[in-house]
Scaffold this active site. Structure first.
Site, mmCIF file in Angstrom:
data_model
loop_
_atom_site.group_PDB
_atom_site.id
_atom_site.type_symbol
_atom_site.label_atom_id
_atom_site.label_comp_id
_atom_site.label_asym_id
_atom_site.label_seq_id
_atom_site.Cartn_x
_atom_site.Cartn_y
_atom_site.Cartn_z
ATOM 1 C CD GLU A 1 -1.281 0.450 3.638
ATOM 2 O OE1 GLU A 1 -2.006 1.454 3.594
ATOM 3 O OE2 GLU A 1 -1.329 -0.393 4.547
ATOM 4 C CG HIS B 1 -8.840 4.048 5.415
ATOM 5 N ND1 HIS B 1 -8.986 3.049 6.337
ATOM 6 C CD2 HIS B 1 -7.553 4.460 5.511
ATOM 7 C CE1 HIS B 1 -7.846 2.868 6.978
ATOM 8 N NE2 HIS B 1 -6.952 3.714 6.492
#
Length: 145
Positions: A99, A131
């Site tokens: 990520e 998110h």
């Protein structure tokens, strides 16, 4: 023999934590494919995005350049393992996904925007602006700077 209540509570809490960490058996890794049928076979739908990458914010371009260069990254978490706990992406072995933070103007923290890559070197790219609640797959070769 009477057992201490705290010991019983600790065992129950440990059991609950272990249960929450369990994962379904992972399938054998397969080579990435670009066929539309493969993207439909994902356990949770991921919006197709290979044709249109207009959804990527301007800040994502610098992140993609950093990923291509191998860093340096702005946040210590960038380049770290994305564990796919939400199971929104196709199941892969641990460590497959990485990520990266996409800066959000006006935010004082990392914000909610992320790019997640799959493979080493990356062969899959996903963008999330909420998110990890949802992802859109894209091809970085089609991103216009």
């Amino acid at each position: 023999m009477r057992r201490a209540p705290w010991l019983i509570a600790a065992i129950v809490l440990l059991g609950l934590w272990l249960w929450s960490q369990r994962q379904a058996p992972l399938p054998a890794p397969t080579a990435p494919t670009a066929s539309p049928a493969a993207s439909r076979s994902a356990p949770v739908p991921v919006a197709a995005g290979n044709a249109a990458t207009d959804f990527l914010p301007a800040e994502a371009h610098e992140v993609l350049a950093r990923i291509a260069r191998g860093g340096p990254y702005q946040h210590r978490q960038d380049g770290g393992t994305f564990q796919n706990r939400e199971r929104r992406l196709p199941a892969q072995p641990r460590g497959y996904y990485r990520e990266y933070t996409v800066e959000t103007p006006g935010e004082n923290d990392r914000g909610a925007r992320r790019i997640v890559t799959g493979g080493d070197p990356p062969s899959e790219y996903y963008y999330s602006d909420d998110h990890y609640r949802s992802f859109r797959r894209f091809d970085p070769g089609q991103v216009q700077p």
